[in-house]
Design a protein around this motif. Sequence first.
Motif, PDB file in Angstrom:
ATOM      1  N   LYS A 112       0.858  -1.193   0.000  1.00  0.00           N
ATOM      2  CA  LYS A 112       0.000   0.000   0.000  1.00  0.00           C
ATOM      3  C   LYS A 112       0.893   1.242   0.000  1.00  0.00           C
ATOM      4  O   LYS A 112       1.102   1.903   1.009  1.00  0.00           O
ATOM      5  CB  LYS A 112      -0.912  -0.016   1.218  1.00  0.00           C
ATOM      6  CG  LYS A 112      -1.858  -1.219   1.247  1.00  0.00           C
ATOM      7  CD  LYS A 112      -2.745  -1.196   2.481  1.00  0.00           C
ATOM      8  CE  LYS A 112      -3.682  -2.396   2.490  1.00  0.00           C
ATOM      9  NZ  LYS A 112      -4.553  -2.399   3.695  1.00  0.00           N
ATOM     10  N   TRP A 113       1.419   1.554  -1.160  1.00  0.00           N
ATOM     11  CA  TRP A 113       2.398   2.633  -1.263  1.00  0.00           C
ATOM     12  C   TRP A 113       1.762   4.011  -1.146  1.00  0.00           C
ATOM     13  O   TRP A 113       2.453   4.997  -0.836  1.00  0.00           O
ATOM     14  CB  TRP A 113       3.153   2.524  -2.591  1.00  0.00           C
ATOM     15  CG  TRP A 113       2.269   2.613  -3.806  1.00  0.00           C
ATOM     16  CD1 TRP A 113       1.671   1.578  -4.457  1.00  0.00           C
ATOM     17  CD2 TRP A 113       1.891   3.796  -4.508  1.00  0.00           C
ATOM     18  NE1 TRP A 113       0.936   2.035  -5.519  1.00  0.00           N
ATOM     19  CE2 TRP A 113       1.064   3.394  -5.578  1.00  0.00           C
ATOM     20  CE3 TRP A 113       2.179   5.144  -4.353  1.00  0.00           C
ATOM     21  CZ2 TRP A 113       0.516   4.315  -6.475  1.00  0.00           C
ATOM     22  CZ3 TRP A 113       1.636   6.060  -5.233  1.00  0.00           C
ATOM     23  CH2 TRP A 113       0.817   5.642  -6.282  1.00  0.00           C
ATOM     24  N   ARG A 114       0.463   4.152  -1.379  1.00  0.00           N
ATOM     25  CA  ARG A 114      -0.189   5.472  -1.292  1.00  0.00           C
ATOM     26  C   ARG A 114      -0.231   5.998   0.136  1.00  0.00           C
ATOM     27  O   ARG A 114      -0.442   7.196   0.342  1.00  0.00           O
ATOM     28  CB  ARG A 114      -1.598   5.406  -1.864  1.00  0.00           C
ATOM     29  CG  ARG A 114      -1.638   5.124  -3.359  1.00  0.00           C
ATOM     30  CD  ARG A 114      -3.048   5.181  -3.895  1.00  0.00           C
ATOM     31  NE  ARG A 114      -3.099   4.891  -5.313  1.00  0.00           N
ATOM     32  CZ  ARG A 114      -2.925   5.804  -6.274  1.00  0.00           C
ATOM     33  NH1 ARG A 114      -2.701   7.064  -5.936  1.00  0.00           N
ATOM     34  NH2 ARG A 114      -2.971   5.458  -7.552  1.00  0.00           N
ATOM     35  N   GLN A 115      -0.069   5.130   1.118  1.00  0.00           N
ATOM     36  CA  GLN A 115      -0.081   5.585   2.502  1.00  0.00           C
ATOM     37  C   GLN A 115       1.271   6.113   2.959  1.00  0.00           C
ATOM     38  O   GLN A 115       1.431   6.455   4.126  1.00  0.00           O
ATOM     39  CB  GLN A 115      -0.512   4.428   3.411  1.00  0.00           C
ATOM     40  CG  GLN A 115      -1.897   3.887   3.114  1.00  0.00           C
ATOM     41  CD  GLN A 115      -2.264   2.736   4.019  1.00  0.00           C
ATOM     42  OE1 GLN A 115      -1.476   2.322   4.866  1.00  0.00           O
ATOM     43  NE2 GLN A 115      -3.466   2.205   3.837  1.00  0.00           N
ATOM     44  N   HIS A 116       2.252   6.187   2.064  1.00  0.00           N
ATOM     45  CA  HIS A 116       3.588   6.641   2.406  1.00  0.00           C
ATOM     46  C   HIS A 116       3.899   7.930   1.655  1.00  0.00           C
ATOM     47  O   HIS A 116       3.176   8.313   0.723  1.00  0.00           O
ATOM     48  CB  HIS A 116       4.618   5.557   2.081  1.00  0.00           C
ATOM     49  CG  HIS A 116       4.367   4.253   2.780  1.00  0.00           C
ATOM     50  ND1 HIS A 116       3.392   3.354   2.355  1.00  0.00           N
ATOM     51  CD2 HIS A 116       4.932   3.683   3.871  1.00  0.00           C
ATOM     52  CE1 HIS A 116       3.389   2.302   3.155  1.00  0.00           C
ATOM     53  NE2 HIS A 116       4.320   2.482   4.082  1.00  0.00           N
ATOM     54  N   ASP A 117       4.973   8.578   2.049  1.00  0.00           N
ATOM     55  CA  ASP A 117       5.272   9.890   1.489  1.00  0.00           C
ATOM     56  C   ASP A 117       6.691  10.037   0.951  1.00  0.00           C
ATOM     57  O   ASP A 117       7.051  11.120   0.497  1.00  0.00           O
ATOM     58  CB  ASP A 117       5.030  10.982   2.538  1.00  0.00           C
ATOM     59  CG  ASP A 117       5.688  10.668   3.872  1.00  0.00           C
ATOM     60  OD1 ASP A 117       6.652   9.888   3.883  1.00  0.00           O
ATOM     61  OD2 ASP A 117       5.220  11.191   4.895  1.00  0.00           O
ATOM     62  N   ALA A 118       7.528   9.006   0.980  1.00  0.00           N
ATOM     63  CA  ALA A 118       8.897   9.131   0.471  1.00  0.00           C
ATOM     64  C   ALA A 118       9.519   7.752   0.315  1.00  0.00           C
ATOM     65  O   ALA A 118       8.955   6.740   0.747  1.00  0.00           O
ATOM     66  CB  ALA A 118       9.760  10.005   1.395  1.00  0.00           C
ATOM     67  N   LEU A 119      10.705   7.725  -0.324  1.00  0.00           N
ATOM     68  CA  LEU A 119      11.501   6.505  -0.517  1.00  0.00           C
ATOM     69  C   LEU A 119      12.914   6.756   0.021  1.00  0.00           C
ATOM     70  O   LEU A 119      13.460   7.856  -0.127  1.00  0.00           O
ATOM     71  CB  LEU A 119      11.581   6.133  -2.000  1.00  0.00           C
ATOM     72  CG  LEU A 119      10.360   5.456  -2.623  1.00  0.00           C
ATOM     73  CD1 LEU A 119      10.430   5.566  -4.125  1.00  0.00           C
ATOM     74  CD2 LEU A 119      10.289   4.004  -2.223  1.00  0.00           C
ATOM     75  N   ILE A 120      13.494   5.725   0.617  1.00  0.00           N
ATOM     76  CA  ILE A 120      14.832   5.851   1.174  1.00  0.00           C
ATOM     77  C   ILE A 120      15.528   4.499   1.115  1.00  0.00           C
ATOM     78  O   ILE A 120      14.885   3.446   1.131  1.00  0.00           O
ATOM     79  CB  ILE A 120      14.782   6.376   2.638  1.00  0.00           C
ATOM     80  CG1 ILE A 120      16.174   6.780   3.114  1.00  0.00           C
ATOM     81  CG2 ILE A 120      14.190   5.333   3.556  1.00  0.00           C
ATOM     82  CD1 ILE A 120      16.179   7.429   4.481  1.00  0.00           C
ATOM     83  N   ILE A 121      16.876   4.519   1.016  1.00  0.00           N
ATOM     84  CA  ILE A 121      17.708   3.311   1.052  1.00  0.00           C
ATOM     85  C   ILE A 121      18.460   3.297   2.374  1.00  0.00           C
ATOM     86  O   ILE A 121      19.146   4.263   2.726  1.00  0.00           O
ATOM     87  CB  ILE A 121      18.691   3.284  -0.129  1.00  0.00           C
ATOM     88  CG1 ILE A 121      17.933   3.170  -1.454  1.00  0.00           C
ATOM     89  CG2 ILE A 121      19.650   2.109   0.010  1.00  0.00           C
ATOM     90  CD1 ILE A 121      18.835   3.173  -2.663  1.00  0.00           C
ATOM     91  N   VAL A 122      18.329   2.198   3.106  1.00  0.00           N
ATOM     92  CA  VAL A 122      18.986   2.035   4.402  1.00  0.00           C
ATOM     93  C   VAL A 122      20.063   0.968   4.266  1.00  0.00           C
ATOM     94  O   VAL A 122      19.772  -0.166   3.863  1.00  0.00           O
ATOM     95  CB  VAL A 122      17.972   1.654   5.496  1.00  0.00           C
ATOM     96  CG1 VAL A 122      18.678   1.429   6.828  1.00  0.00           C
ATOM     97  CG2 VAL A 122      16.906   2.731   5.637  1.00  0.00           C
ATOM     98  N   GLN A 123      21.293   1.321   4.593  1.00  0.00           N
ATOM     99  CA  GLN A 123      22.410   0.378   4.558  1.00  0.00           C
ATOM    100  C   GLN A 123      22.628  -0.210   5.949  1.00  0.00           C
ATOM    101  O   GLN A 123      22.686   0.524   6.938  1.00  0.00           O
ATOM    102  CB  GLN A 123      23.680   1.085   4.083  1.00  0.00           C
ATOM    103  CG  GLN A 123      24.895   0.179   3.991  1.00  0.00           C
ATOM    104  CD  GLN A 123      26.118   0.908   3.483  1.00  0.00           C
ATOM    105  OE1 GLN A 123      26.046   2.089   3.150  1.00  0.00           O
ATOM    106  NE2 GLN A 123      27.236   0.213   3.432  1.00  0.00           N
ATOM    107  N   SER A 124      22.723  -1.523   6.033  1.00  0.00           N
ATOM    108  CA  SER A 124      22.886  -2.187   7.328  1.00  0.00           C
ATOM    109  C   SER A 124      23.728  -3.435   7.150  1.00  0.00           C
ATOM    110  O   SER A 124      23.957  -3.907   6.035  1.00  0.00           O
ATOM    111  CB  SER A 124      21.517  -2.547   7.922  1.00  0.00           C
ATOM    112  OG  SER A 124      20.832  -3.452   7.071  1.00  0.00           O
TER     113      SER A 124
END
Length: 351
Positions: free
Chosen positions: A263-275
């Motif tokens: 459900k991508w419409r409920q979100h507001d941005a994209l990010i890449i997390v390195q771990s």
Amino acid sequence: MLVPVYCRGCGQRLEIPEGFAKAKLRCAECGVYTELPPDLREQLASAPPTPKKAVAAPVAAAPRVAPPAEADDVESCGFITEPPGEKPAPPSETVRAKPPAENKPETPAIPERELLVQGTEEDDLNPYTVHGDRPTRMCPECDQRSDARAKACVHCGYHFESGAKAKREYEPLRREWENGWPLQKRLTAFMCMQAVNFVLFVLTLLGGATCVGFFWVAVMIGLQAFLVGTFEKLFLSRDSKNKVKLTRVWRYAFFARPPINVKWRQHDALIIVQSNDFSPIDWAFAIVLLCYAIVPGVLFWWFVIRPDKFSVFLCKDHGFPETPIFRTQNEELAKEIQTVVGEVTLLPIQR
């Protein structure tokens, strides 16, 4: 009287457009969607449209004329002079009367930039004005802001004057990404492992250890299937009506699980997390491989557990990573997924 609605992200009071009938309203400052109460939506839907008031054109203020300076005291300079004669007034010019303008309604022009502070002459007789960004207005269809002088919304094509939404055709799109090897290559590697298992099973039969051979081969087949056939796949599709669908599919030992619609419409941005974290399943698998043979366990730790992982997340609440959509050891692949998903869904990319 409408009940005031405040943004759940920044706390600012939201400006509800006239005739707004959607369930959620997006904040123009922080971009967070806030759900409207059902009774307020019914009140907005049933409220009659308010007539627009005519805006009067600003009247320019008459220029201020400074009073004539008083004559200097000539005696204070040490000599007496005759008073200056009066200069003759210049001949009056003939002023032509302008014909009366026709009674036509004047439409107030929208300025290039919005006026923030009106200049005054109260302090130093030096009027100044302060202008801001170009004025915008919110689209009642997609809750996005466009130029106030535009006749249609640049995001969804909604026509502000007629209220009709333009029909736009989008190019159909379908992309998919797999973590690691593709399915066909994994099946080929698994079949090669089974050929080695068959040779080892025949050797155990010749040695007389039939039961041990069956048990050992069954365990190895299960471990190999889990090792080679467990991976993640991401699907992104868009039809001609701009309906975007984001789906995750997991395969465990080559068996596909039910797809998960994001459900991508409920979100507001994209990010890449390195771990560099690991799951208990990874360590359990490494321990099992170490028990059978040290070399496979070391190789599994070196190629699977040790490298850094790059996870693509969907963000909520001012950039908090909320929903993971893909995880891989390839940084370039993670950036490609983030870019393509951001272009299709119009979600901003957070660095």
